[in-house]
Motif scaffolding. Sequence first.
Motif, PDB file in Angstrom:
ATOM      1  N   LYS A   1      -0.367  -6.015  -1.243  1.00 35.87           N
ATOM      2  CA  LYS A   1       0.602  -7.117  -1.334  1.00 35.87           C
ATOM      3  C   LYS A   1       2.028  -6.638  -1.120  1.00 35.87           C
ATOM      4  O   LYS A   1       2.758  -7.204  -0.323  1.00 35.87           O
ATOM      5  N   ASN A   2       2.432  -5.572  -1.828  1.00 38.00           N
ATOM      6  CA  ASN A   2       3.739  -4.994  -1.535  1.00 38.00           C
ATOM      7  C   ASN A   2       3.539  -3.835  -0.565  1.00 38.00           C
ATOM      8  O   ASN A   2       3.194  -2.732  -0.966  1.00 38.00           O
ATOM      9  N   ASP A   3       3.755  -4.120   0.701  1.00 31.31           N
ATOM     10  CA  ASP A   3       3.452  -3.103   1.716  1.00 31.31           C
ATOM     11  C   ASP A   3       4.699  -2.370   2.215  1.00 31.31           C
ATOM     12  O   ASP A   3       4.671  -1.707   3.248  1.00 31.31           O
ATOM     13  N   ARG A   4       5.767  -2.450   1.442  1.00 31.55           N
ATOM     14  CA  ARG A   4       6.992  -1.726   1.816  1.00 31.55           C
ATOM     15  C   ARG A   4       6.846  -0.235   1.486  1.00 31.55           C
ATOM     16  O   ARG A   4       6.193   0.130   0.508  1.00 31.55           O
ATOM     17  N   ALA A   5       7.530   0.601   2.237  1.00 30.21           N
ATOM     18  CA  ALA A   5       7.465   2.054   2.008  1.00 30.21           C
ATOM     19  C   ALA A   5       8.508   2.450   0.960  1.00 30.21           C
ATOM     20  O   ALA A   5       9.418   3.230   1.221  1.00 30.21           O
ATOM     21  N   THR A   6       8.361   1.894  -0.238  1.00 27.15           N
ATOM     22  CA  THR A   6       9.328   2.185  -1.294  1.00 27.15           C
ATOM     23  C   THR A   6       8.621   2.877  -2.456  1.00 27.15           C
ATOM     24  O   THR A   6       7.390   2.874  -2.525  1.00 27.15           O
ATOM     25  N   GLY A   7       9.398   3.453  -3.364  1.00 30.13           N
ATOM     26  CA  GLY A   7       8.817   4.167  -4.499  1.00 30.13           C
ATOM     27  C   GLY A   7       8.105   5.421  -4.013  1.00 30.13           C
ATOM     28  O   GLY A   7       8.443   5.976  -2.966  1.00 30.13           O
ATOM     29  N   ASN A   8       7.084   5.840  -4.753  1.00 33.88           N
ATOM     30  CA  ASN A   8       6.328   7.019  -4.334  1.00 33.88           C
ATOM     31  C   ASN A   8       5.242   6.606  -3.338  1.00 33.88           C
ATOM     32  O   ASN A   8       4.218   6.036  -3.720  1.00 33.88           O
ATOM     33  N   VAL A   9       5.486   6.931  -2.084  1.00 40.88           N
ATOM     34  CA  VAL A   9       4.545   6.488  -1.043  1.00 40.88           C
ATOM     35  C   VAL A   9       3.198   7.228  -1.129  1.00 40.88           C
ATOM     36  O   VAL A   9       2.245   6.839  -0.459  1.00 40.88           O
ATOM     37  N   PHE A  10       3.142   8.271  -1.949  1.00 38.04           N
ATOM     38  CA  PHE A  10       1.882   9.009  -2.144  1.00 38.04           C
ATOM     39  C   PHE A  10       1.062   8.464  -3.320  1.00 38.04           C
ATOM     40  O   PHE A  10       0.003   9.002  -3.628  1.00 38.04           O
ATOM     41  N   ASP A  11       1.539   7.406  -4.005  1.00 38.55           N
ATOM     42  CA  ASP A  11       0.751   6.784  -5.086  1.00 38.55           C
ATOM     43  C   ASP A  11      -0.656   6.469  -4.588  1.00 38.55           C
ATOM     44  O   ASP A  11      -0.831   6.026  -3.451  1.00 38.55           O
ATOM     45  N   ARG A  12      -1.630   6.639  -5.513  1.00 38.64           N
ATOM     46  CA  ARG A  12      -3.017   6.470  -5.104  1.00 38.64           C
ATOM     47  C   ARG A  12      -3.291   5.098  -4.482  1.00 38.64           C
ATOM     48  O   ARG A  12      -3.936   4.982  -3.440  1.00 38.64           O
ATOM     49  N   GLU A  13      -2.772   4.047  -5.137  1.00 45.00           N
ATOM     50  CA  GLU A  13      -3.068   2.702  -4.603  1.00 45.00           C
ATOM     51  C   GLU A  13      -2.445   2.494  -3.216  1.00 45.00           C
ATOM     52  O   GLU A  13      -3.010   1.784  -2.373  1.00 45.00           O
ATOM     53  N   LYS A  14      -1.315   3.150  -2.981  1.00 47.05           N
ATOM     54  CA  LYS A  14      -0.684   3.004  -1.654  1.00 47.05           C
ATOM     55  C   LYS A  14      -1.477   3.759  -0.585  1.00 47.05           C
ATOM     56  O   LYS A  14      -1.647   3.280   0.534  1.00 47.05           O
ATOM     57  N   VAL A  15      -1.947   4.956  -0.959  1.00 47.14           N
ATOM     58  CA  VAL A  15      -2.763   5.731  -0.018  1.00 47.14           C
ATOM     59  C   VAL A  15      -4.073   4.984   0.262  1.00 47.14           C
ATOM     60  O   VAL A  15      -4.519   4.885   1.414  1.00 47.14           O
ATOM     61  N   GLU A  16      -4.668   4.409  -0.792  1.00 47.70           N
ATOM     62  CA  GLU A  16      -5.924   3.658  -0.597  1.00 47.70           C
ATOM     63  C   GLU A  16      -5.728   2.445   0.319  1.00 47.70           C
ATOM     64  O   GLU A  16      -6.635   2.056   1.051  1.00 47.70           O
ATOM     65  N   ALA A  17      -4.506   1.880   0.254  1.00 45.00           N
ATOM     66  CA  ALA A  17      -4.231   0.704   1.092  1.00 45.00           C
ATOM     67  C   ALA A  17      -4.292   1.045   2.585  1.00 45.00           C
ATOM     68  O   ALA A  17      -4.555   0.169   3.415  1.00 45.00           O
ATOM     69  N   PHE A  18      -4.081   2.324   2.911  1.00 48.38           N
ATOM     70  CA  PHE A  18      -4.215   2.735   4.319  1.00 48.38           C
ATOM     71  C   PHE A  18      -5.686   2.679   4.766  1.00 48.38           C
ATOM     72  O   PHE A  18      -5.965   2.492   5.942  1.00 48.38           O
ATOM     73  N   ALA A  19      -6.611   2.863   3.804  1.00 47.12           N
ATOM     74  CA  ALA A  19      -8.038   2.725   4.137  1.00 47.12           C
ATOM     75  C   ALA A  19      -8.433   1.248   4.204  1.00 47.12           C
ATOM     76  O   ALA A  19      -9.186   0.825   5.087  1.00 47.12           O
ATOM     77  N   THR A  20      -7.882   0.449   3.266  1.00 43.55           N
ATOM     78  CA  THR A  20      -8.165  -0.997   3.251  1.00 43.55           C
ATOM     79  C   THR A  20      -7.756  -1.661   4.569  1.00 43.55           C
ATOM     80  O   THR A  20      -8.314  -2.683   4.970  1.00 43.55           O
TER      81      THR A  20
END
Length: 277
Positions: free
Chosen positions: A122-141
């Motif tokens: 939902k929040n797909d901006r490259a802000t905060g820690n871009v290496f957060d697990r949920e953000k990395v998983e979103a690249f697979a989603t």
Amino acid sequence: MRQSVFFIFVLLAFSFAAKTQNTAPPVPAEFDIVQGNITHGKFDTITYQSETVGITRKAIIYTPPGYSADKKYPVLYLLHGIGGDEKEWLNGGHPEIILDNLYAEKKLKPMIVVMPNGRAMKNDRATGNVFDREKVEAFATFEKDLLNDLIPHIEKNYPVLNDRENRAIAGLSMGGGQSLNFGLGNLDTFAWVGGFSSAPNTKLPEELVPDPAKAKEQLKLLWISCGDKDGLINFSKRTHDYLDKNNVPHNYLVIPDGGHDFKVWKLSLYTFVQLLF
Ligand code: FER
């Protein structure tokens, strides 16, 4: 372009059909510089409904010079890295300059380039820690968003050719890993696949290409490139080694003095797109 004067030769290990070749395709020094008196393509920002993420998402589209809804075009899906979003290629790589110069020289088949946001959350901006697990998983989603939401949207709303031989996928770093994972994992959808400086999200070679004979038969192009000074080069090299061992034709380009940056990604794009379609 005054090519005879302005040639730089990028020395590279270039591998065709699992044969390593040490001569480099020449890259004109002005390949990424705006030329006068040529025609230009056009950017559009589009939105599409993503059932995968449950929101409306953005993507950027680059249509070629002379674009007409009466023609039909192949499509390149071009993906960004972990620190970027749908604008990363645009801001950092200026693909429009590279493509327009190639179009002017008739070295490129007219195509539509789609630059999506590969962080499918939902929040797909490259802000905060871009290496957060949920953000990395979103690249697979994003695989689902791409296959079930974005591609159908593009094919419904743009004059595009909608068979596997007219779809390419390529990207840088996380986007390179995505391109190899999604492209090789969906050979019924993509015949042209490119990973530039692919990141640790790249699947193990045995998972990427479980059936080398099938991959060999179906792929029109499998491209892997990386800078020789990139700390992530092993993800490209291990894939290349496996492909070599299993006789899957591919292009393997190691860019000398190349880091994890747009110098490598622009050179990769320049050489890769000319091989498409
Ligand atoms: C990592 C190192 C680099 C990683 C991702 C990257 C998910 C991606 C880099 C990029 O996209 O530029 O350990 O883990």
